[in-house]
Design a protein around this motif. Structure first.
Motif, PDB file in Angstrom:
ATOM      1  N   ILE B  20       0.847  -1.203   0.000  1.00 50.83           N
ATOM      2  CA  ILE B  20       0.000   0.000   0.000  1.00 50.83           C
ATOM      3  C   ILE B  20       0.880   1.251   0.000  1.00 50.83           C
ATOM      4  O   ILE B  20       0.644   2.210  -0.748  1.00 50.83           O
ATOM      5  N   TYR B  21       1.920   1.197   0.839  1.00 54.70           N
ATOM      6  CA  TYR B  21       2.825   2.346   0.938  1.00 54.70           C
ATOM      7  C   TYR B  21       3.460   2.623  -0.420  1.00 54.70           C
ATOM      8  O   TYR B  21       3.568   3.775  -0.852  1.00 54.70           O
ATOM      9  N   PHE B  22       3.841   1.546  -1.085  1.00 54.25           N
ATOM     10  CA  PHE B  22       4.478   1.665  -2.394  1.00 54.25           C
ATOM     11  C   PHE B  22       3.552   2.360  -3.397  1.00 54.25           C
ATOM     12  O   PHE B  22       3.947   3.304  -4.084  1.00 54.25           O
ATOM     13  N   LYS B  26       4.075   6.003  -5.090  1.00 47.99           N
ATOM     14  CA  LYS B  26       4.160   6.216  -6.538  1.00 47.99           C
ATOM     15  C   LYS B  26       3.209   7.317  -6.986  1.00 47.99           C
ATOM     16  O   LYS B  26       3.537   8.160  -7.824  1.00 47.99           O
ATOM     17  N   ILE B  27       1.995   7.340  -6.391  1.00 45.47           N
ATOM     18  CA  ILE B  27       1.032   8.403  -6.712  1.00 45.47           C
ATOM     19  C   ILE B  27       1.617   9.749  -6.296  1.00 45.47           C
ATOM     20  O   ILE B  27       1.552  10.736  -7.016  1.00 45.47           O
ATOM     21  N   GLY B  28       2.221   9.782  -5.098  1.00 53.05           N
ATOM     22  CA  GLY B  28       2.812  11.009  -4.577  1.00 53.05           C
ATOM     23  C   GLY B  28       3.901  11.546  -5.496  1.00 53.05           C
ATOM     24  O   GLY B  28       3.993  12.757  -5.735  1.00 53.05           O
ATOM     25  N   LEU B  29       4.683  10.638  -6.017  1.00 53.22           N
ATOM     26  CA  LEU B  29       5.809  11.095  -6.852  1.00 53.22           C
ATOM     27  C   LEU B  29       5.353  11.688  -8.179  1.00 53.22           C
ATOM     28  O   LEU B  29       6.098  12.411  -8.838  1.00 53.22           O
ATOM     29  N   VAL B  41       2.945  16.714  -2.118  1.00 53.18           N
ATOM     30  CA  VAL B  41       1.797  15.993  -1.551  1.00 53.18           C
ATOM     31  C   VAL B  41       2.245  14.564  -1.279  1.00 53.18           C
ATOM     32  O   VAL B  41       2.493  13.792  -2.220  1.00 53.18           O
ATOM     33  N   TRP B  42       2.417  14.240  -0.024  1.00 54.80           N
ATOM     34  CA  TRP B  42       2.995  12.927   0.320  1.00 54.80           C
ATOM     35  C   TRP B  42       2.070  12.160   1.277  1.00 54.80           C
ATOM     36  O   TRP B  42       2.173  12.207   2.488  1.00 54.80           O
ATOM     37  N   LEU B  43       1.121  11.409   0.656  1.00 53.35           N
ATOM     38  CA  LEU B  43       0.163  10.641   1.452  1.00 53.35           C
ATOM     39  C   LEU B  43       0.797   9.539   2.311  1.00 53.35           C
ATOM     40  O   LEU B  43       0.310   9.234   3.393  1.00 53.35           O
ATOM     41  N   PRO B  44       1.892   8.894   1.844  1.00 50.54           N
ATOM     42  CA  PRO B  44       2.444   7.766   2.605  1.00 50.54           C
ATOM     43  C   PRO B  44       2.783   8.106   4.049  1.00 50.54           C
ATOM     44  O   PRO B  44       2.713   7.230   4.918  1.00 50.54           O
TER      45      PRO B  44
END
Lengths: 131, 683
Positions: B20-22, B26-29, B41-44
């Motif tokens: 999930i973190y991964f 990836k979305i954040g990047l 924006v860093w959801l992890p």
């Protein structure tokens, strides 16, 4: 002969006292409750009434209360013969009804009762002058 | 899902969470504009903090693996990746450790003070650690220049902060146990507020209206809907609304819409948006926590009130509260039932005197005056009148209700219907009365006939017959004594002992008793020396005092063969003490107290002595106690004799007064039964 009305609901005790009194020369008639007692008292007008307290139909206190309302009955000597421990209230009521004696059955032998009757009757026959 | 995760074996959980973190990484990047590894924006971060907080810090490897995989597949060396992954893991670990230690753990969103710490630890401190680690790793390995250190650091920090403040509360609030309110009106309201928030967000940030591109501070138009959430719903709905708003705003800003799309670059715009969102989120979450706390305080106060109310209403006694003017201000259900009314409103506002029998009014007024002095009055009986005029006896207990300063504000009265108790008392009396009558009648017959037989009324009794008849007569006497004693004991034990106290000089009772015992004294050749000061007045029941003295002197006579019995008295304080000393067999120490128990006699030394019931001393002591005195052994020695003492209150003393008061209270509560109760049922 002096006539005694014995008002006593217990047959054994009634016969016992009757025996004693008859042997002592009294004319004894029996009543088994207050109602009969009151009726016989008024009709026979005995010299003395020996009265039990706890009785069916009409108890001794009520009978005595009624008796004292009667012209003759208000002066007839009554000896109360009871089996109960008295309480203050009862003693007060009894005293108002002027019994000659208040005897406890368990403490008095039939001879004692007979002696008291003789004493009361000799008093009532020869009333002492008021002093 | 939370339950499901917690049941997973640790390695599987690590695998699952790192995946999930991964994905989230990836979305954040995708939003990494300032540097390929630095996203605004860093959801992890939120996922990591929430996971370790809910499932335990032992799952930290999941964060490390997830972060490692996100960055190893991005640009940068192994060393850079290790540095960034370490920073990300430390961030979550430090945040959770601090929250658990100082911010009430997983309940960190429930109180404003905990939420404030959550923001400080998770939002500011831990995210700074991650940003420092990350940016240092990039710079030291040459993947970023030192001039860019500051913008990179702040972008990283703010990005993580957004994750911590917006995403972590969302996950924590959803996975922390709390039942859902599925009431249709509630669900409709949530749906409505989310729909409105969604539409307003689209208008403000989505470019659906020209207003979003004007130079206006329209971003504050979302406030009412967020406040609506915070005040009406729980933290879960509030956190969700903030997340929804945040996502729409990011999407809009990325597409060049909304009040924040005016920055020099996309990154600058997102930076401004994140600053706005984080401030808004902290404010709204804080407000939600305050509202929750307030609501919980109200609920707990209500619960406490309900519990108290239930307690009062389930009481078998009536509870009545009245003001000082005896106007009734509160009653429980039992009070309503007791007077046979329908609801408390039938009683409230009425004068308490309306329910008390007229003949008790004067006494009630006296007791109210007394209550003001003594603060509490118990065991007072009144006749209470029901609605239909019928009556019953109630035992009451009244206390003054005071305000904080101790000034009386009202009276609370607990009322108990004692009709049943009275009936039981009456039955006890009746039992004793009937038992006395039924036991004594046949015994009187036996005793009477025996005495007539022995008197020769039924013929001459010859000597051989006389002896057994005398024995029977003596046994009968014992039986009568025993029955009398047992009846006395049953009166004592059922608390139906009746005392008639009066004040009299000792002479009147003592002389009679001594006289009545003369025949036995004469028979036994024992001297009796009476040295009692008979002029002293005591307060006692003369009949009961007679019984006690008969018992004590009788015992002395029974156990003394030679020597003398001495009676003397002593005044001691408020008491008069009468001593009965003998020169008899005496009692051993062990037996001295035993004698006062029921059916206890000193058997070994009794051979050849007239038997007693073993109740005499017990009854004597109870009688004496009921009169405010006592009976005890002063001294006794085997073979030398005993001294017993009886104490009684002297007349006119405080003690005598107290005893009389106590007895009056008992008597007023007890019903008197006379001989008429013993009427034969059959007639």
């Amino acid at each position: 002969m002096n006539s005694i009305l014995l008002v006593e609901d217990d047959l054994t005790l009634a016969i016992m006292y009757q025996d004693q009194l008859q042997l002592d020369g009294f004319d004894v008639s029996l009543a088994h409750d207050g109602e009969e007692g009151l009726q016989k008292a008024i009709s026979k007008k005995p010299s003395l009434i020996l009265l039990d307290i706890a009785m069916p139909k009409m108890d001794g206190m009520s009978m005595l209360t009624e008796l004292r309302k009667d012209a003759w009955g208000q002066n007839v000597p009554v000896i109360i013969l009871t089996i109960m421990d008295p309480n203050e209230r009862m003693l007060q009521q009894v005293m108002e009804l002027k019994p000659a004696y208040y005897l406890f059955k368990a403490n008095s032998t039939p001879q004692d009762v007979s002696d008291k009757i003789k004493e009361v009757l000799s008093l009532s026959e020869n009333p002492q002058p008021a002093s | 899902m939370y339950g499901f995760l917690s049941k997973l074996k640790i390695p599987i959980a690590i695998l699952f969470i790192s995946a999930i973190y991964f994905i989230a990484g990836k979305i954040g990047l995708v939003l990494a504009f300032v540097h390929p590894s630095v996203s605004v924006v860093w959801l992890p971060t939120g996922i990591a903090i929430a996971t370790l907080l809910l499932l335990g810090r032992k799952l930290w490897p999941a964060i490390f693996i997830g972060a490692f995989l996100v960055n190893i597949t991005n640009e940068g060396s192994l060393l850079t990746t290790l540095g960034i992954a370490t920073g990300n893991t430390l961030e979550a670990f430090i945040a959770v450790w601090l929250i658990e230690r100082f911010a009430n753990g997983r309940n960190c969103l429930d109180r404003p003070q905990d939420l404030f710490r959550f923001v400080l630890f998770a939002g500011i401190i831990s995210t700074a650690v991650s940003a420092l680690c990350g940016v240092f790793s990039l710079t030291l390995t040459g993947f970023a220049s030192w001039e860019n250190f500051r913008p990179l650091f702040f972008t990283w920090w703010l990005g993580d902060m957004g994750g911590a403040i917006i995403v972590a509360p969302l996950i924590i609030s959803w996975f922390n146990k709390r039942t859902l309110n599925l009431k249709i009106t509630h669900v409709m309201e949530i749906f409505l507020v989310f729909l409105l928030l969604f539409l307003v967000s689209l208008v403000i940030f989505g470019g659906f209206s020209t207003v979003s591109n004007g130079n206006y501070s329209v971003e504050f138009l979302v406030l009412p809907y967020l406040l609506w959430c915070a005040f009406r719903f729980n933290k879960r709905e509030t956190a969700t609304a903030l997340f929804l708003l945040s996502e729409i705003a990011i999407w809009g800003t990325l597409n060049g819409f909304g009040p924040f799309a005016k920055g020099a670059s996309v990154n600058a715009s997102l930076f401004l948006l994140q600053a706005y969102m984080n401030t808004l989120a902290v404010t709204i979450l804080m407000l939600a926590a305050a509202v929750i706390q307030q609501r919980q305080a109200e609920e707990s106060a209500q619960k406490s009130e309900d519990r108290y109310r239930t307690l009062v209403d389930t009481s078998p006694d009536a509870i009545v509260v009245m003001d000082l003017q005896t106007k009734i201000t509160m009653v429980n259900k039992q009070a309503v039932n007791m007077v046979e009314l329908n609801s408390p409103s039938d009683i409230l506002g009425k004068d308490a005197f309306a329910f008390i029998a007229k003949e008790d009014h004067e006494r009630t007024r006296e007791n109210l005056a007394k209550l003001a002095r003594v603060k509490r009055l118990t065991g007072v009986e009144y006749t209470i009148v029901r609605r239909d005029g019928s009556r019953f006896i109630a035992s009451t207990s009244a206390s003054l209700l005071n305000d904080k300063k101790g000034n009386p504000q009202g009276i609370i009265v607990v009322v108990r219907d004692v009709t049943r108790e009275k009936e039981l008392d009456r039955m006890k009396d009746e039992f004793i009365t009937v038992a006395s009558h039924e036991l004594r009648t046949p015994m009187t017959a036996v005793k009477g006939y025996l005495s007539m037989l022995l008197n020769g009324k039924y013929g001459v009794v010859n000597e051989p017959l006389r002896k057994p008849l005398v024995t029977v007569a003596m046994a009968t006497e014992r039986l009568i004594e025993l029955v009398n004693d047992i009846l006395s004991v049953s009166r004592i034990e059922t608390k139906r002992l009746k005392m008639t106290l009066s004040v009299f000089p000792l002479r009147s009772v003592v002389e009679d008793i001594v006289l009545s015992l003369k025949p036995i004294i004469h028979e036994k050749h024992v001297a009796l020396s009476d040295q009692i000061d008979k002029d002293v007045s005591v307060q006692a029941d003369p009949q009961k005092l007679g019984q006690i003295l008969t018992n004590l002197i009788g015992n002395a006579l029974k156990f003394t063969d030679t020597g003398e019995i001495v009676l003397h008295s002593e005044e001691k304080g408020e008491r008069m003490i009468i001593f009965v000393s003998d020169t008899g067999v005496g009692i051993s120490c062990i037996n001295q107290e035993r004698l006062f128990r029921k059916f206890q006699q000193v058997s070994s030394q009794q051979a050849g002595r007239p038997a007693g019931t073993g109740l005499g001393l017990y009854i004597s002591r109870e009688y004496a106690k009921a009169m405010g005195g006592d009976v005890w052994v002063v001294a006794s020695e085997e073979g030398k004799g005993s001294t017993f003492a009886l104490s009684l209150p002297k007349s006119g003393t405080r003690l005598a007064f107290d005893v009389r008061q106590r007895l009056v209270m008992q008597m007023s509560n007890a019903s008197l039964v006379d001989e008429q109760t013993a009427k034969h049922p059959s007639s």
